[in-house]
Write a protein that holds these residues in place. Structure first.
Motif, PDB file in Angstrom:
ATOM      1  N   ALA A  20      -6.183  -0.670  10.856  1.00  0.00           N
ATOM      2  CA  ALA A  20      -5.459  -1.920  10.602  1.00  0.00           C
ATOM      3  C   ALA A  20      -4.346  -1.660   9.601  1.00  0.00           C
ATOM      4  O   ALA A  20      -4.572  -1.039   8.569  1.00  0.00           O
ATOM      5  CB  ALA A  20      -6.417  -2.958  10.038  1.00  0.00           C
ATOM      6  N   GLY A  21      -3.162  -2.169   9.895  1.00  0.00           N
ATOM      7  CA  GLY A  21      -2.076  -2.054   8.933  1.00  0.00           C
ATOM      8  C   GLY A  21      -0.756  -1.891   9.648  1.00  0.00           C
ATOM      9  O   GLY A  21      -0.664  -1.161  10.638  1.00  0.00           O
ATOM     10  N   HIS A  42      -0.162   3.867   8.369  1.00  0.00           N
ATOM     11  CA  HIS A  42      -1.195   4.734   8.945  1.00  0.00           C
ATOM     12  C   HIS A  42      -0.472   5.614   9.958  1.00  0.00           C
ATOM     13  O   HIS A  42       0.388   5.128  10.709  1.00  0.00           O
ATOM     14  CB  HIS A  42      -2.248   3.916   9.703  1.00  0.00           C
ATOM     15  CG  HIS A  42      -3.122   3.070   8.825  1.00  0.00           C
ATOM     16  ND1 HIS A  42      -4.223   3.556   8.163  1.00  0.00           N
ATOM     17  CD2 HIS A  42      -3.044   1.755   8.497  1.00  0.00           C
ATOM     18  CE1 HIS A  42      -4.800   2.579   7.468  1.00  0.00           C
ATOM     19  NE2 HIS A  42      -4.102   1.473   7.646  1.00  0.00           N
ATOM     20  N   ASN A  57      -6.612   0.433  -2.952  1.00  0.00           N
ATOM     21  CA  ASN A  57      -7.634   0.879  -1.978  1.00  0.00           C
ATOM     22  C   ASN A  57      -7.410   2.323  -1.530  1.00  0.00           C
ATOM     23  O   ASN A  57      -7.245   2.611  -0.351  1.00  0.00           O
ATOM     24  CB  ASN A  57      -7.723  -0.085  -0.785  1.00  0.00           C
ATOM     25  CG  ASN A  57      -6.434  -0.200  -0.001  1.00  0.00           C
ATOM     26  OD1 ASN A  57      -5.338  -0.034  -0.542  1.00  0.00           O
ATOM     27  ND2 ASN A  57      -6.541  -0.492   1.280  1.00  0.00           N
ATOM     28  N   THR A 102     -11.724  -4.568   5.227  1.00  0.00           N
ATOM     29  CA  THR A 102     -10.499  -3.928   5.695  1.00  0.00           C
ATOM     30  C   THR A 102     -10.497  -2.445   5.336  1.00  0.00           C
ATOM     31  O   THR A 102     -11.526  -1.907   4.917  1.00  0.00           O
ATOM     32  CB  THR A 102      -9.268  -4.672   5.123  1.00  0.00           C
ATOM     33  OG1 THR A 102      -8.087  -4.160   5.721  1.00  0.00           O
ATOM     34  CG2 THR A 102      -9.166  -4.516   3.603  1.00  0.00           C
ATOM     35  N   THR A 103      -9.352  -1.786   5.490  1.00  0.00           N
ATOM     36  CA  THR A 103      -9.219  -0.359   5.201  1.00  0.00           C
ATOM     37  C   THR A 103      -9.713  -0.017   3.787  1.00  0.00           C
ATOM     38  O   THR A 103      -9.293  -0.664   2.828  1.00  0.00           O
ATOM     39  CB  THR A 103      -7.726   0.047   5.316  1.00  0.00           C
ATOM     40  OG1 THR A 103      -7.229  -0.401   6.572  1.00  0.00           O
ATOM     41  CG2 THR A 103      -7.553   1.551   5.198  1.00  0.00           C
ATOM     42  N   CYS A 116      -3.072  -5.719  12.241  1.00  0.00           N
ATOM     43  CA  CYS A 116      -3.300  -5.586  10.804  1.00  0.00           C
ATOM     44  C   CYS A 116      -4.394  -6.579  10.452  1.00  0.00           C
ATOM     45  O   CYS A 116      -4.815  -7.387  11.279  1.00  0.00           O
ATOM     46  CB  CYS A 116      -2.026  -5.875  10.007  1.00  0.00           C
ATOM     47  SG  CYS A 116      -1.485  -7.583  10.092  1.00  0.00           S
ATOM     48  N   LEU A 117      -4.846  -6.506   9.218  1.00  0.00           N
ATOM     49  CA  LEU A 117      -5.825  -7.480   8.727  1.00  0.00           C
ATOM     50  C   LEU A 117      -5.251  -8.226   7.537  1.00  0.00           C
ATOM     51  O   LEU A 117      -4.578  -7.613   6.709  1.00  0.00           O
ATOM     52  CB  LEU A 117      -7.129  -6.772   8.337  1.00  0.00           C
ATOM     53  CG  LEU A 117      -7.943  -6.274   9.542  1.00  0.00           C
ATOM     54  CD1 LEU A 117      -9.059  -5.347   9.097  1.00  0.00           C
ATOM     55  CD2 LEU A 117      -8.509  -7.457  10.326  1.00  0.00           C
ATOM     56  N   HIS A 177       0.866  -1.180   0.000  1.00  0.00           N
ATOM     57  CA  HIS A 177       0.000   0.000   0.000  1.00  0.00           C
ATOM     58  C   HIS A 177       0.900   1.227   0.000  1.00  0.00           C
ATOM     59  O   HIS A 177       1.588   1.485   0.990  1.00  0.00           O
ATOM     60  CB  HIS A 177      -0.899   0.008   1.238  1.00  0.00           C
ATOM     61  CG  HIS A 177      -1.793  -1.191   1.303  1.00  0.00           C
ATOM     62  ND1 HIS A 177      -3.041  -1.224   0.751  1.00  0.00           N
ATOM     63  CD2 HIS A 177      -1.572  -2.436   1.818  1.00  0.00           C
ATOM     64  CE1 HIS A 177      -3.577  -2.422   0.931  1.00  0.00           C
ATOM     65  NE2 HIS A 177      -2.699  -3.186   1.572  1.00  0.00           N
ATOM     66  N   ARG A 185      -0.368   4.329  -0.787  1.00  0.00           N
ATOM     67  CA  ARG A 185      -1.196   5.513  -0.507  1.00  0.00           C
ATOM     68  C   ARG A 185      -1.055   6.557  -1.617  1.00  0.00           C
ATOM     69  O   ARG A 185      -0.649   6.253  -2.714  1.00  0.00           O
ATOM     70  CB  ARG A 185      -0.863   6.106   0.871  1.00  0.00           C
ATOM     71  CG  ARG A 185      -0.794   5.096   2.014  1.00  0.00           C
ATOM     72  CD  ARG A 185      -2.061   4.285   2.193  1.00  0.00           C
ATOM     73  NE  ARG A 185      -2.047   3.555   3.462  1.00  0.00           N
ATOM     74  CZ  ARG A 185      -2.753   2.464   3.691  1.00  0.00           C
ATOM     75  NH1 ARG A 185      -3.508   1.918   2.746  1.00  0.00           N
ATOM     76  NH2 ARG A 185      -2.726   1.867   4.872  1.00  0.00           N
ATOM     77  N   ASP A 227       2.543  -6.411   2.364  1.00  0.00           N
ATOM     78  CA  ASP A 227       1.325  -5.747   2.864  1.00  0.00           C
ATOM     79  C   ASP A 227       1.681  -4.538   3.721  1.00  0.00           C
ATOM     80  O   ASP A 227       0.951  -4.190   4.649  1.00  0.00           O
ATOM     81  CB  ASP A 227       0.427  -6.727   3.630  1.00  0.00           C
ATOM     82  CG  ASP A 227      -0.976  -6.160   3.859  1.00  0.00           C
ATOM     83  OD1 ASP A 227      -1.384  -5.250   3.134  1.00  0.00           O
ATOM     84  OD2 ASP A 227      -1.649  -6.638   4.796  1.00  0.00           O
ATOM     85  N   HIS A 267      -8.363 -10.643  -1.075  1.00  0.00           N
ATOM     86  CA  HIS A 267      -8.359 -10.477   0.388  1.00  0.00           C
ATOM     87  C   HIS A 267      -9.311 -11.545   0.918  1.00  0.00           C
ATOM     88  O   HIS A 267     -10.522 -11.420   0.771  1.00  0.00           O
ATOM     89  CB  HIS A 267      -8.817  -9.064   0.797  1.00  0.00           C
ATOM     90  CG  HIS A 267      -8.738  -8.846   2.278  1.00  0.00           C
ATOM     91  ND1 HIS A 267      -7.829  -8.007   2.872  1.00  0.00           N
ATOM     92  CD2 HIS A 267      -9.434  -9.413   3.295  1.00  0.00           C
ATOM     93  CE1 HIS A 267      -7.979  -8.047   4.183  1.00  0.00           C
ATOM     94  NE2 HIS A 267      -8.949  -8.898   4.469  1.00  0.00           N
TER      95      HIS A 267
HETATM   96  C1  NCD Z   1      -4.452  -2.553   4.676  1.00  0.00           C
HETATM   97  C2  NCD Z   1      -4.526  -1.029   4.550  1.00  0.00           C
HETATM   98  O1  NCD Z   1      -4.327  -0.332   5.547  1.00  0.00           O
HETATM   99  O2  NCD Z   1      -4.754  -0.532   3.433  1.00  0.00           O
HETATM  100  N1  NCD Z   1      -4.469  -2.897   6.065  1.00  0.00           N
HETATM  101  C3  NCD Z   1      -4.029  -4.054   6.617  1.00  0.00           C
HETATM  102  O3  NCD Z   1      -4.213  -4.242   7.809  1.00  0.00           O
HETATM  103  N2  NCD Z   1      -3.395  -4.954   5.905  1.00  0.00           N
HETATM  104  C4  NCD Z   1      -5.549  -3.195   3.903  1.00  0.00           C
HETATM  105  C5  NCD Z   1      -5.395  -4.683   3.721  1.00  0.00           C
HETATM  106  O4  NCD Z   1      -4.535  -5.149   2.988  1.00  0.00           O
HETATM  107  O5  NCD Z   1      -6.163  -5.429   4.351  1.00  0.00           O
END
Ligand code: NCD
Ligand code: ZN
Length: 345
Positions: A264-265, A252, A42, A107-108, A219-220, A16, A18, A248, A137
């Motif tokens: 989560a992350g 944040h 995302n 998730t996020t 995290c997720l 991610h 961002r 992953d 996912h």
């Molecule tokens: C991810 C995110 O923050 O974009 N968060 C996470 O906990 N892994 C989204 C995801 O991959 O589930």
């Protein structure tokens, strides 16, 4: 005991990055270690069409620090309304490397995700036909399913039937976290593979909950019991080409994680290779690291391996307590710990 470990330059098959100021601050951490990365879509709003993926790719490339060689591989965010023709066109034009299935609410930034896989059936058929991979996912979102069981239930309810019905579809089970997931991927056909994060190889759910609630270990999919971590370590280091590196890394801001409803992350990009290599050494599998980090992913995606190499040296590497990326203060995975390998470039 060897003092350095050189492998073909690896890729990160799930990250991610961002957007905006956060993108500026984090992309260099990934580009320093990895040649390419599958960039998750995302954002808000999500990257659902070809034009927005091209624009996002431009913003990523513009943010890569001078002198770093990095190729972002773009993904399409699937929604109930995804247009099969748009996905296939994006793939044919070299914009979309894959598409990502987020179950809505999993998730996020997954609110625009898919509410029922039946709604994307035509898109998945078109992707299978075009040889376009699906990143998944793998968690159900039903309130009646315990959060620690959501991956295993997703396999039974969604993924196993889907793969039976569309065996030609290439599927990457993202950030695998459970023994059930490991067994499923191992026993599935050659069109099913999985990525594994560093955190799920290092921590179990105690890291999150013992001695206080620790939001930076959240995290997720959520880290699970020890037996799941052990299953993941065994399979990641086994040499099986079905499993490959996907951090992953999901930044944040510190205050968004240290909150009554923390995001989560885990931000693991800065020391990702050091973190993974520690696991391969502990499992006595240094010789399997290059496959996991640099060969299995390109082979599954049908891409060439990278020609350059990277080296890690056996030297202490202290992970800072916090990293200021300009846009935010981020708490990295392994904050305050000393790792045994150091990325030398
Ligand atoms: C991810 C995110 O923050 O974009 N968060 C996470 O906990 N892994 C989204 C995801 O991959 O589930
Ligand atoms: Zn992710």
């Amino acid at each position: 005991m060897t003092d350095s470990h050189t492998i073909r330059r690896p890729d990160d098959w799930h990250v991610h990055l961002r957007d905006g100021a956060m993108l500026q601050g984090v992309v260099g951490h990934t580009a320093r270690q990895f040649a390419r990365a599958i960039v998750m879509p995302n954002l808000t709003p999500p990257v659902t069409d070809v034009a927005s993926a091209i624009a996002y790719r431009e913003r990523i490339l513009a943010a890569v620090p001078e002198g770093m060689d990095f190729t972002p591989l773009m993904t399409a965010y699937l929604t109930d309304n995804s247009d099969p023709a748009e996905l296939v066109r994006g793939h044919a034009e070299g914009v979309f490397t894959a598409a990502k299935l987020y179950p809505a609410g999993a998730t996020t930034n997954s609110d625009s995700g898919v509410t029922d896989v039946a709604n994307i059936r035509a898109a998945l058929e078109a992707m299978a036909e075009a040889g376009m991979p699906l990143c998944v996912h793998g968690e159900v979102t039903s309130a009646d399913v315990d959060i620690f069981d959501r991956e295993a239930v997703f396999i039974d309810r969604i993924l196993a039937p889907l793969i039976r019905e569309l065996p030609e579809l290439k599927v990457i089970f993202e950030h695998l976290t459970s023994e059930e997931g490991v067994q499923f991927v191992e026993s599935a056909g050659p069109n099913v593979a999985a990525t594994i994060t560093p955190q799920h190889l290092h921590i179990n759910r105690n890291a999150m909950l013992v001695g206080g609630m620790r939001p930076h270990a959240y995290c997720l999919p959520v880290a699970k019991r020890e037996k799941h971590r052990l299953a993941l370590r065994k399979t990641a280091t086994s040499g099986s080409a079905k499993f490959f590196l996907g951090t992953d890394s999901a930044p944040h801001a510190r205050e968004a994680k240290e909150s009554a409803c923390g995001c989560a992350g885990i931000f693991n990009a800065p020391f990702a290779l050091e973190s993974y290599l520690a696991v391969f050494e502990e499992e006595d599998a240094l010789d399997k690291f290059e496959g996991f980090a640099s060969r299995h992913g390109p082979a599954f995606y049908g891409l060439p391996v990278n020609e350059e190499t990277v080296t890690l040296e056996r030297a202490e590497c202290t992970v800072p307590d916090s990293i200021d990326v300009g846009a935010a203060e981020l708490i990295p995975f392994h904050a305050g710990e000393t790792l045994r390998w150091r990325f030398a470039g």
